[in-house]
Write a protein that holds these residues in place. Structure first.
Motif, PDB file in Angstrom:
ATOM      1  N   TYR A 484       6.557  64.591  47.550  1.00 61.43           N
ATOM      2  CA  TYR A 484       7.608  63.733  48.106  1.00 61.43           C
ATOM      3  C   TYR A 484       8.320  62.897  47.053  1.00 61.43           C
ATOM      4  CZ  TYR A 484       4.746  59.529  47.530  1.00 61.43           C
ATOM      5  OH  TYR A 484       4.030  58.486  47.001  1.00 61.43           O
ATOM      6  N   LYS A 485       7.649  62.651  45.926  1.00 64.62           N
ATOM      7  CA  LYS A 485       8.236  61.797  44.887  1.00 64.62           C
ATOM      8  C   LYS A 485       9.561  62.358  44.375  1.00 64.62           C
ATOM      9  CE  LYS A 485       3.834  59.822  43.279  1.00 64.62           C
ATOM     10  NZ  LYS A 485       2.909  59.672  42.126  1.00 64.62           N
ATOM     11  N   SER A 486       9.691  63.681  44.385  1.00 67.06           N
ATOM     12  CA  SER A 486      10.953  64.289  43.939  1.00 67.06           C
ATOM     13  C   SER A 486      12.104  63.857  44.844  1.00 67.06           C
ATOM     14  CB  SER A 486      10.835  65.811  43.911  1.00 67.06           C
ATOM     15  OG  SER A 486      10.731  66.350  45.212  1.00 67.06           O
ATOM     16  N   GLN A 487      11.840  63.812  46.147  1.00 65.11           N
ATOM     17  CA  GLN A 487      12.889  63.413  47.086  1.00 65.11           C
ATOM     18  C   GLN A 487      13.210  61.931  46.957  1.00 65.11           C
ATOM     19  OE1 GLN A 487      14.661  65.422  48.819  1.00 65.11           O
ATOM     20  NE2 GLN A 487      15.861  63.985  49.988  1.00 65.11           N
ATOM     21  N   TYR A 488      12.191  61.108  46.789  1.00 59.60           N
ATOM     22  CA  TYR A 488      12.425  59.681  46.626  1.00 59.60           C
ATOM     23  C   TYR A 488      13.305  59.417  45.408  1.00 59.60           C
ATOM     24  CZ  TYR A 488       9.161  58.065  50.236  1.00 59.60           C
ATOM     25  OH  TYR A 488       8.540  57.778  51.431  1.00 59.60           O
ATOM     26  N   TYR A 489      13.007  60.111  44.315  1.00 60.83           N
ATOM     27  CA  TYR A 489      13.774  59.846  43.098  1.00 60.83           C
ATOM     28  C   TYR A 489      15.218  60.329  43.250  1.00 60.83           C
ATOM     29  CZ  TYR A 489      14.852  58.993  38.247  1.00 60.83           C
ATOM     30  OH  TYR A 489      15.417  58.483  37.106  1.00 60.83           O
ATOM     31  N   THR A 490      15.418  61.570  43.682  1.00 59.89           N
ATOM     32  CA  THR A 490      16.776  62.110  43.752  1.00 59.89           C
ATOM     33  C   THR A 490      17.612  61.402  44.808  1.00 59.89           C
ATOM     34  OG1 THR A 490      15.994  63.884  45.223  1.00 59.89           O
ATOM     35  CG2 THR A 490      16.140  64.374  42.866  1.00 59.89           C
ATOM     36  N   TYR A 491      16.985  61.006  45.924  1.00 58.74           N
ATOM     37  CA  TYR A 491      17.743  60.313  46.963  1.00 58.74           C
ATOM     38  C   TYR A 491      18.219  58.958  46.457  1.00 58.74           C
ATOM     39  CZ  TYR A 491      19.254  58.545  51.465  1.00 58.74           C
ATOM     40  OH  TYR A 491      20.024  58.046  52.481  1.00 58.74           O
ATOM     41  N   MET A 492      17.316  58.206  45.850  1.00 56.02           N
ATOM     42  CA  MET A 492      17.678  56.870  45.379  1.00 56.02           C
ATOM     43  C   MET A 492      18.646  56.937  44.207  1.00 56.02           C
ATOM     44  SD  MET A 492      16.210  55.000  47.544  1.00 56.02           S
ATOM     45  CE  MET A 492      16.414  53.381  46.828  1.00 56.02           C
ATOM     46  N   MET A 493      18.458  57.891  43.322  1.00 51.99           N
ATOM     47  CA  MET A 493      19.393  58.070  42.209  1.00 51.99           C
ATOM     48  C   MET A 493      20.792  58.376  42.732  1.00 51.99           C
ATOM     49  SD  MET A 493      19.192  60.890  39.109  1.00 51.99           S
ATOM     50  CE  MET A 493      19.438  62.289  40.219  1.00 51.99           C
ATOM     51  N   ASN A 494      20.869  59.201  43.768  1.00 57.19           N
ATOM     52  CA  ASN A 494      22.158  59.544  44.353  1.00 57.19           C
ATOM     53  C   ASN A 494      22.803  58.332  45.006  1.00 57.19           C
ATOM     54  OD1 ASN A 494      24.286  61.258  45.181  1.00 57.19           O
ATOM     55  ND2 ASN A 494      23.317  61.599  47.150  1.00 57.19           N
ATOM     56  N   GLY A 495      22.053  57.610  45.820  1.00 59.56           N
ATOM     57  CA  GLY A 495      22.610  56.461  46.514  1.00 59.56           C
ATOM     58  C   GLY A 495      23.039  55.339  45.594  1.00 59.56           C
ATOM     59  N   LEU A 496      22.290  55.137  44.514  1.00 59.73           N
ATOM     60  CA  LEU A 496      22.592  54.059  43.578  1.00 59.73           C
ATOM     61  C   LEU A 496      23.672  54.433  42.573  1.00 59.73           C
ATOM     62  CD1 LEU A 496      18.930  52.935  42.787  1.00 59.73           C
ATOM     63  CD2 LEU A 496      20.612  51.616  44.084  1.00 59.73           C
ATOM     64  N   MET A 497      23.672  55.711  42.150  1.00 56.14           N
ATOM     65  CA  MET A 497      24.527  56.061  41.015  1.00 56.14           C
ATOM     66  C   MET A 497      25.359  57.321  41.201  1.00 56.14           C
ATOM     67  SD  MET A 497      22.137  55.187  37.685  1.00 56.14           S
ATOM     68  CE  MET A 497      21.207  56.720  37.844  1.00 56.14           C
ATOM     69  N   THR A 498      24.711  58.463  41.357  1.00 56.77           N
ATOM     70  CA  THR A 498      25.418  59.715  41.126  1.00 56.77           C
ATOM     71  C   THR A 498      26.417  60.087  42.220  1.00 56.77           C
ATOM     72  OG1 THR A 498      23.506  60.954  41.981  1.00 56.77           O
ATOM     73  CG2 THR A 498      23.674  60.670  39.593  1.00 56.77           C
ATOM     74  N   GLN A 499      26.265  59.555  43.429  1.00 57.18           N
ATOM     75  CA  GLN A 499      27.287  59.858  44.428  1.00 57.18           C
ATOM     76  C   GLN A 499      28.623  59.198  44.086  1.00 57.18           C
ATOM     77  OE1 GLN A 499      26.516  58.612  48.437  1.00 57.18           O
ATOM     78  NE2 GLN A 499      26.620  56.436  47.993  1.00 57.18           N
ATOM     79  N   LEU A 500      28.603  58.244  43.146  1.00 51.63           N
ATOM     80  CA  LEU A 500      29.831  57.567  42.745  1.00 51.63           C
ATOM     81  C   LEU A 500      30.822  58.503  42.068  1.00 51.63           C
ATOM     82  CD1 LEU A 500      28.407  54.192  41.364  1.00 51.63           C
ATOM     83  CD2 LEU A 500      29.294  54.686  43.655  1.00 51.63           C
ATOM     84  N   VAL A 501      30.355  59.684  41.610  1.00 45.42           N
ATOM     85  CA  VAL A 501      31.284  60.627  40.979  1.00 45.42           C
ATOM     86  C   VAL A 501      32.308  61.131  41.982  1.00 45.42           C
ATOM     87  CG1 VAL A 501      29.523  61.322  39.318  1.00 45.42           C
ATOM     88  CG2 VAL A 501      29.858  62.691  41.383  1.00 45.42           C
ATOM     89  N   ARG A 502      32.068  60.917  43.259  1.00 42.07           N
ATOM     90  CA  ARG A 502      32.990  61.380  44.297  1.00 42.07           C
ATOM     91  C   ARG A 502      34.072  60.357  44.636  1.00 42.07           C
ATOM     92  NH1 ARG A 502      29.424  64.615  48.831  1.00 42.07           N
ATOM     93  NH2 ARG A 502      28.789  66.325  47.485  1.00 42.07           N
ATOM     94  N   ILE A 503      34.056  59.223  43.947  1.00 44.39           N
ATOM     95  CA  ILE A 503      34.976  58.145  44.284  1.00 44.39           C
ATOM     96  C   ILE A 503      35.837  57.799  43.077  1.00 44.39           C
ATOM     97  CG2 ILE A 503      35.154  55.743  45.063  1.00 44.39           C
ATOM     98  CD1 ILE A 503      32.506  56.115  46.487  1.00 44.39           C
ATOM     99  N   LYS A 504      37.127  57.606  43.309  1.00 44.95           N
ATOM    100  CA  LYS A 504      38.036  57.242  42.236  1.00 44.95           C
ATOM    101  C   LYS A 504      37.837  55.778  41.845  1.00 44.95           C
ATOM    102  CE  LYS A 504      41.672  60.540  43.518  1.00 44.95           C
ATOM    103  NZ  LYS A 504      43.079  60.689  43.942  1.00 44.95           N
TER     104      LYS A 504
END
Length: 649
Positions: A484-504
């Protein structure tokens, strides 16, 4: 079957096109293939509806640009034409001139002079002129809509404190204010818990000082498209697998004919109960993310058949639905005493249409009406062949190397990431959306504009909490209690940082799913103490998780609060949470993430080209097969669709 299938196709703007494979299609019987074919035609016949719903001028612009694109006889490598081609492809991708995810209007990179010249060269008979409208009049309508960034700038506005209806360009309302819309539908509501989803299938317009509701039905608004949908649904009855399927399709046709939302509820109840056979479809005005008030359903179509091997995973979850509900960390008052009718399948998408094309969800749980979920249950699907395509194109793209903090974490994600992603989707769709209950008297729409974000957060938190539970290992769904640790890391990384690549740069987070992920990630970060932190390593920001078990506790705590908000209809609490954690972006972090991502040359958004289905006949004209073709380009497909499914202009 060897996996030499070509999943990745062309890329343009911030988009990459993929293909999905119909695994096992050739093993279906001829009757099943013909059933899929007819349902697929129905799933494509509402295409023009979605375009019109996404913006009043979308169909006019699309039709005009398609004529220019097809008739252009100059140098197709010149910059203005290439820019027009990309702009048209973006319109096809987004069902209009607004970004499919961010909802902001995208502007063309060809000149206004080039557009005017090409427009004037077209025979007026080929243009979408209204009755008694001149060519020059249409031109003057289109030019400011296309080129002026200040005119109708955003399809769905979620800015707190503004009139969300008047400032949104979606074509669900005309001449009315947010307050007028909310008052109109509040008057329709009663104390009955079995009330329909008022406003789901209509446009609200003020004419002569009076508010009118134009219902989408066979003899009403969008009637020409709906008649084609009805035709193919009715044709599919000749090939359905069983009587239950026929009953469901007949109820859907009845609803399309009447426009009565009680008929839609009857259809939804029958659809939930129908689980025999391999083939199913979703067709109608379903999801409400395209409406700033979360009332109006955008038209979508999906045809699917069961992946029997992968479905063993979702069946293990759904068969234990009561255990998950009983052990939920939420207040017992908000749990369901008896979970009903939960069914879940991993499916192969056979055709995507409307709001599911070309960018599709990877998991779906329906129906959306809470009272139907409570009384009759829900049906969930995880779309396995789409997630497989995503995974195939993601291998080796450098993303994990750039954003994951260390080698051990990367190796853990590479080992367990795909299975945990699938499981989180399963838990989100199969159980998360169907979990919990509203307290008696709570209005389903009480959370208003924040309802979609809160609902998605509720389902995501459910999945995050339970993916760390030993129950999943006991059920044979995970081989390692640490996976489960893989999901915790990727989910939180996405919510905090990497999903921002979709926003101008300079924009806020608007889309409900992105707000949901930011809400969870930043709320947890705010309460994590030393359990989780953002750190700088050689000038780059990374996520570091120091205590995964503490993370699970926080997910459980937050799930309990989100469920309380949903169950009690606590609008103020929903508003405060979303506005505090899910809207604003740190501009320095945003700039950093964009620069790092840009170096990877990865398109942040992906969508799919549908397979082309062709009927094969014998010498006597009898159907003998349905042939699949995976070679059609994105442009070829959409130009064909615009000819075959041109119902509204």
């Amino acid at each position: 079957m060897t996996d030499d299938f070509k999943y990745s196709e062309e890329a343009f703007a911030d988009l990459q096109m993929l293909r999905y494979r119909l695994n096992g299609f050739n093993s279906l019987s001829l009757q099943q293939k013909l059933y899929v074919y007819c349902l697929s035609k129905a799933a494509l016949s509402g295409r023009d509806i979605t375009f019109d719903q996404q913006g009043k001028y979308n169909l006019l612009i699309r039709k005009t640009l398609e004529v220019i694109y097809s008739k252009f006889d100059g140098d197709r490598n010149q910059s203005d034409f290439k820019a027009l081609e990309i702009y048209l492809k973006r319109i096809w991708f987004s069902s209009g001139i607004y970004h499919h995810y961010g909802c902001e209007k995208f502007l063309p990179h060809f000149s206004e002079d080039f557009f005017r010249k090409q427009f004037l060269s077209i025979d007026e008979k080929q243009l979408p002129l209204a009755k008694d409208q001149t060519k020059s009049e249409l031109l003057e309508v289109l030019v400011p809509i296309i080129f002026n960034s200040k005119i109708l700038p955003k399809r769905v506005n979620q800015t707190d404190g503004e009139d969300l209806v008047k400032t949104s360009a979606c074509n669900f309302y005309e001449g009315v204010s947010q307050q007028e819309v909310e008052s109109f539908y509040m008057q329709k509501k009663t104390d009955s818990s079995k009330q329909p989803s008022w406003g789901l299938n209509s446009k609200l317009v003020k004419e002569g000082g009076r508010i009118k509701e134009f219902v989408w039905k066979e003899d009403g608004m969008y009637g020409a498209a709906i008649k084609q949908i009805i035709f193919w649904l009715t044709k599919s009855l000749d090939y359905s697998e069983n009587e239950e399927q026929k009953n469901v399709i007949k109820k859907l046709v009845k609803y399309y004919k009447s426009g009565n939302l009680k008929d839609f509820d009857d259809y939804s109840i029958a659809w939930v109960a129908q689980n025999k056979g391999s083939i199913d479809t979703i067709n109608g005005f379903i999801e409400v993310y395209g409406d700033p008030l979360g009332l109006k359903g955008t038209w979508e179509g999906l045809v699917e058949y069961t992946d029997k091997v992968a479905t063993k995973r979702t069946r293990a979850i759904s068969e234990n639905a009561q255990w998950f509900e009983d052990h939920s960390p939420v207040d017992p008052r908000f749990r369901k005493p008896k979970v009903k009718g939960v069914s879940a399948n991993v499916i192969c998408a056979a055709m995507l249409g409307g709001d599911e094309y070309p960018a599709s969800a990877i998991g779906i749980n329906l129906p959306n009406a809470n009272w139907i979920r409570s009384a009759y249950g829900s049906k969930s699907v995880t779309i396995g062949n789409l997630t497989h395509a995503y995974n195939m194109v993601a291998h080796g793209n450098g993303f994990l190397d750039e954003f994951v903090i260390d080698k051990l974490t990367r190796e853990h994600i590479e080992k367990y990431g795909e299975v945990c992603d699938d499981l989180h989707t399963d838990l989100h769709e199969c159980l998360g959306h169907g979990s919990g209950r509203l307290l008696p008297g709570t209005d389903e729409d009480a959370l208003k504009a924040y309802g979609n974000t809160i609902e998605e957060a509720r389902a995501d938190l459910f999945g995050l909490y339970y993916i760390a539970d030993k129950k999943l290992v006991e059920l044979g769904l995970l081989s390692d209690e640490e996976a489960y640790k893989s999901q915790y890391y990727t989910y939180m990384m996405n919510g905090l940082m990497t999903q921002l690549v979709r926003i101008k740069p300079g924009l806020n987070i608007e889309e409900a799913h992105m707000r949901n992920r930011a809400l969870i990630a930043y709320w947890v970060l705010d309460h994590a103490g030393e359990a989780m932190e953002l750190v700088k390593v050689k000038g780059k920001t990374y996520l570091r998780i120091n205590d995964y078990l503490k993370m699970r506790d926080l997910f459980g705590t937050f799930l309990a609060e989100i469920q309380r908000i949903k169950s009690e209809g606590d609008y103020q609490a929903a508003r405060e949470l979303v506005e505090t954690y899910a809207v604003k972006i740190d501009p320095k972090l945003h700039e950093e993430i964009l620069l790092r991502y840009q170096k990877l040359n990865i398109a942040p958004y992906k969508g799919f080209i549908n397979p082309k289905m062709t009927l094969v006949c014998d010498e006597e004209g009898n159907y003998k097969d349905v042939k699949l073709d995976y070679t059609e380009s994105f442009a070829e497909q959409n130009l064909r669709y615009s000819k075959e499914y041109a119902t509204l202009i």
